[in-house]
Design a protein around this motif. Structure first.
Motif, mmCIF file in Angstrom:
data_model
loop_
_atom_site.group_PDB
_atom_site.id
_atom_site.type_symbol
_atom_site.label_atom_id
_atom_site.label_comp_id
_atom_site.label_asym_id
_atom_site.label_seq_id
_atom_site.Cartn_x
_atom_site.Cartn_y
_atom_site.Cartn_z
ATOM 1 N N PRO A 116 0.838 -1.216 0.000
ATOM 2 C CA PRO A 116 0.000 0.000 0.000
ATOM 3 C C PRO A 116 0.859 1.246 0.000
ATOM 4 O O PRO A 116 1.912 1.296 0.644
ATOM 5 C CB PRO A 116 -0.797 -0.151 1.285
ATOM 6 N N GLU A 117 0.405 2.236 -0.731
ATOM 7 C CA GLU A 117 1.105 3.517 -0.943
ATOM 8 C C GLU A 117 2.288 3.390 -1.904
ATOM 9 O O GLU A 117 2.948 4.401 -2.185
ATOM 10 C CB GLU A 117 1.558 4.137 0.375
ATOM 11 N N GLY A 118 2.520 2.192 -2.417
ATOM 12 C CA GLY A 118 3.610 2.000 -3.367
ATOM 13 C C GLY A 118 3.213 2.389 -4.783
ATOM 14 O O GLY A 118 2.115 2.861 -5.037
ATOM 15 N N SER A 119 4.171 2.174 -5.711
ATOM 16 C CA SER A 119 3.978 2.531 -7.116
ATOM 17 C C SER A 119 4.288 1.345 -8.008
ATOM 18 O O SER A 119 5.057 0.446 -7.631
ATOM 19 C CB SER A 119 4.894 3.701 -7.501
ATOM 20 N N LEU A 120 3.684 1.380 -9.188
ATOM 21 C CA LEU A 120 3.908 0.332 -10.192
ATOM 22 C C LEU A 120 3.644 0.935 -11.558
ATOM 23 O O LEU A 120 2.783 1.815 -11.710
ATOM 24 C CB LEU A 120 2.972 -0.843 -9.932
ATOM 25 N N ARG A 121 4.391 0.491 -12.552
ATOM 26 C CA ARG A 121 4.173 0.968 -13.916
ATOM 27 C C ARG A 121 3.836 -0.206 -14.813
ATOM 28 O O ARG A 121 4.647 -1.147 -14.950
ATOM 29 C CB ARG A 121 5.417 1.688 -14.450
ATOM 30 N N LEU A 122 2.664 -0.153 -15.411
ATOM 31 C CA LEU A 122 2.241 -1.180 -16.351
ATOM 32 C C LEU A 122 2.589 -0.749 -17.772
ATOM 33 O O LEU A 122 2.536 0.440 -18.096
ATOM 34 C CB LEU A 122 0.740 -1.429 -16.249
ATOM 35 N N SER A 123 2.928 -1.727 -18.592
ATOM 36 C CA SER A 123 3.226 -1.483 -19.997
ATOM 37 C C SER A 123 2.307 -2.313 -20.869
ATOM 38 O O SER A 123 1.825 -3.378 -20.457
ATOM 39 C CB SER A 123 4.683 -1.846 -20.310
ATOM 40 N N CYS A 124 2.096 -1.826 -22.066
ATOM 41 C CA CYS A 124 1.256 -2.536 -23.034
ATOM 42 C C CYS A 124 1.861 -2.328 -24.408
ATOM 43 O O CYS A 124 2.013 -1.189 -24.853
ATOM 44 C CB CYS A 124 -0.159 -1.984 -22.971
ATOM 45 N N GLU A 125 2.220 -3.416 -25.045
ATOM 46 C CA GLU A 125 2.798 -3.340 -26.385
ATOM 47 C C GLU A 125 1.778 -3.816 -27.401
ATOM 48 O O GLU A 125 1.211 -4.909 -27.243
ATOM 49 C CB GLU A 125 4.082 -4.156 -26.478
ATOM 50 N N ALA A 126 1.559 -3.012 -28.426
ATOM 51 C CA ALA A 126 0.558 -3.327 -29.439
ATOM 52 C C ALA A 126 1.232 -3.656 -30.769
ATOM 53 O O ALA A 126 2.319 -3.145 -31.066
ATOM 54 C CB ALA A 126 -0.392 -2.155 -29.614
ATOM 55 N N SER A 127 0.578 -4.496 -31.548
ATOM 56 C CA SER A 127 1.092 -4.844 -32.869
ATOM 57 C C SER A 127 -0.058 -5.258 -33.769
ATOM 58 O O SER A 127 -1.156 -5.564 -33.303
ATOM 59 C CB SER A 127 2.124 -5.971 -32.768
ATOM 60 N N GLY A 128 0.206 -5.256 -35.069
ATOM 61 C CA GLY A 128 -0.787 -5.729 -36.020
ATOM 62 C C GLY A 128 -1.774 -4.676 -36.497
ATOM 63 O O GLY A 128 -2.728 -5.017 -37.206
ATOM 64 N N PHE A 129 -1.568 -3.425 -36.101
ATOM 65 C CA PHE A 129 -2.449 -2.349 -36.556
ATOM 66 C C PHE A 129 -1.695 -1.028 -36.490
ATOM 67 O O PHE A 129 -0.606 -0.938 -35.907
ATOM 68 C CB PHE A 129 -3.733 -2.285 -35.724
ATOM 69 N N SER A 130 -2.281 -0.002 -37.094
ATOM 70 C CA SER A 130 -1.667 1.315 -37.105
ATOM 71 C C SER A 130 -1.899 1.995 -35.748
ATOM 72 O O SER A 130 -2.950 2.589 -35.492
ATOM 73 C CB SER A 130 -2.282 2.168 -38.220
ATOM 74 N N PHE A 131 -0.913 1.885 -34.887
ATOM 75 C CA PHE A 131 -1.047 2.310 -33.492
ATOM 76 C C PHE A 131 -1.455 3.785 -33.382
ATOM 77 O O PHE A 131 -2.268 4.148 -32.533
ATOM 78 C CB PHE A 131 0.277 2.070 -32.766
ATOM 79 N N THR A 132 -0.919 4.614 -34.250
ATOM 80 C CA THR A 132 -1.166 6.052 -34.163
ATOM 81 C C THR A 132 -2.561 6.450 -34.625
ATOM 82 O O THR A 132 -2.920 7.631 -34.564
ATOM 83 C CB THR A 132 -0.114 6.834 -34.952
ATOM 84 N N SER A 133 -3.357 5.488 -35.073
ATOM 85 C CA SER A 133 -4.720 5.779 -35.516
ATOM 86 C C SER A 133 -5.752 5.539 -34.425
ATOM 87 O O SER A 133 -6.946 5.754 -34.644
ATOM 88 C CB SER A 133 -5.067 4.912 -36.737
ATOM 89 N N TYR A 134 -5.307 5.066 -33.281
ATOM 90 C CA TYR A 134 -6.247 4.643 -32.244
ATOM 91 C C TYR A 134 -5.967 5.303 -30.897
ATOM 92 O O TYR A 134 -4.811 5.472 -30.498
ATOM 93 C CB TYR A 134 -6.183 3.122 -32.062
ATOM 94 N N TRP A 135 -7.062 5.606 -30.199
ATOM 95 C CA TRP A 135 -6.961 5.801 -28.773
ATOM 96 C C TRP A 135 -6.562 4.445 -28.171
ATOM 97 O O TRP A 135 -6.724 3.396 -28.793
ATOM 98 C CB TRP A 135 -8.312 6.209 -28.194
ATOM 99 N N MET A 136 -6.097 4.484 -26.943
ATOM 100 C CA MET A 136 -5.831 3.258 -26.189
ATOM 101 C C MET A 136 -6.429 3.393 -24.799
ATOM 102 O O MET A 136 -6.591 4.514 -24.268
ATOM 103 C CB MET A 136 -4.333 2.980 -26.087
ATOM 104 N N SER A 137 -6.763 2.245 -24.222
ATOM 105 C CA SER A 137 -7.481 2.245 -22.943
ATOM 106 C C SER A 137 -6.832 1.304 -21.946
ATOM 107 O O SER A 137 -6.171 0.329 -22.324
ATOM 108 C CB SER A 137 -8.917 1.734 -23.151
ATOM 109 N N TRP A 138 -7.092 1.576 -20.682
ATOM 110 C CA TRP A 138 -6.850 0.631 -19.599
ATOM 111 C C TRP A 138 -8.189 0.384 -18.889
ATOM 112 O O TRP A 138 -8.938 1.319 -18.617
ATOM 113 C CB TRP A 138 -5.838 1.154 -18.586
ATOM 114 N N PHE A 139 -8.431 -0.873 -18.620
ATOM 115 C CA PHE A 139 -9.574 -1.298 -17.824
ATOM 116 C C PHE A 139 -9.032 -2.177 -16.692
ATOM 117 O O PHE A 139 -7.879 -2.624 -16.739
ATOM 118 C CB PHE A 139 -10.549 -2.144 -18.664
ATOM 119 N N ARG A 140 -9.878 -2.449 -15.711
ATOM 120 C CA ARG A 140 -9.466 -3.370 -14.654
ATOM 121 C C ARG A 140 -10.650 -4.171 -14.135
ATOM 122 O O ARG A 140 -11.805 -3.798 -14.352
ATOM 123 C CB ARG A 140 -8.784 -2.629 -13.498
#
Lengths: 118, 107
Positions: free
Chosen positions: A14-38
């Protein structure tokens, strides 16, 4: 083939930090918004954050606003979620997803588990 | 925030049955409604968007209808692969919100 792969989950105090990463492929990345859900264990789906193609617009759920930051690196086809001041209620599987301009999220990764516990 | 209310929360049905899940929005969302299917330990799968448009690759036994505040997902003939949890989601505005889910289980 469209692929979205999350990484970076784990156990954090608790009170700590974490960085999540997401690597995308197979599409034009710059044409899309991106989302995080949980999804907390045994619970429903919750939207966390969205980021526009050029990162000029970012949206957050009230539950994470001021603690989480979404960002992206278009040169590496990647999106990130910096999570600070983590709480027990942030324990969940975090999913990254592609978000077409008019929505909804269509391709989701398999998720990465974040556990906040002492 | 727009609240999404799904019913029922659990649905028991047999293979071959026609099943319908409903979703109600707390304010009008036009047709900005999606349906997702989720199986245990898996990511959600988009089935329908814009209330009634079938996502590519989704079997035609799935259909969606509605607009404004009342929506439904229908499975015309339930198959063994369809036993899962289904969520509606509104994306008319932020925050994006989900219904609580409907578990479709074997009768």
């Amino acid at each position: 083939e469209v692929q979205v792969v999350e990484s970076g989950g784990g156990l954090v105090q608790p009170e700590g930090s974490l960085r999540l990463s997401c690597e995308a492929s197979g599409f034009s990345f710059t044409s899309y918004w991106m989302s995080w859900f949980r999804q907390a264990p045994g619970k429903g789906l919750e939207w966390v954050a969205n980021i526009k193609q050029d990162a000029s617009d970012k949206r957050y759920a009230d539950s994470v606003k001021g603690r989480f930051t979404i960002s992206r690196d278009n040169g590496k086809n990647s999106v990130f979620l910096q999570m600070n001041s983590l709480r027990g209620e942030d324990t969940a599987v975090y999913y990254c997803a592609r978000y077409p301009v008019s929505g909804p999220a269509d391709y989701w990764g398999q998720g990465t588990l974040v556990t906040v516990s002492s | 925030d727009i609240q999404m209310t799904q019913s029922p929360s659990t649905l028991s049905a047999s293979v071959g049955d026609r099943v319908t899940i409903t979703c109600r929005a707390s304010q009008t969302i036009s047709y900005w409604l999606a349906w997702y299917q989720q199986k245990p330990g898996k990511a959600p799968r988009l089935l329908i968007y814009k209330a009634s448009t079938l996502e590519s690759g989704v079997p035609s036994r799935f259909s969606g209808s509605g607009s404004g505040t009342e929506f439904s997902l229908t499975i015309s003939s339930l198959q063994p692969d369809d036993f899962a949890i289904y969520y509606c989601q509104q994306y008319a505005g932020y925050p994006i919100t989900f219904g609580g889910g409907t578990k479709v289980e074997i009768k």
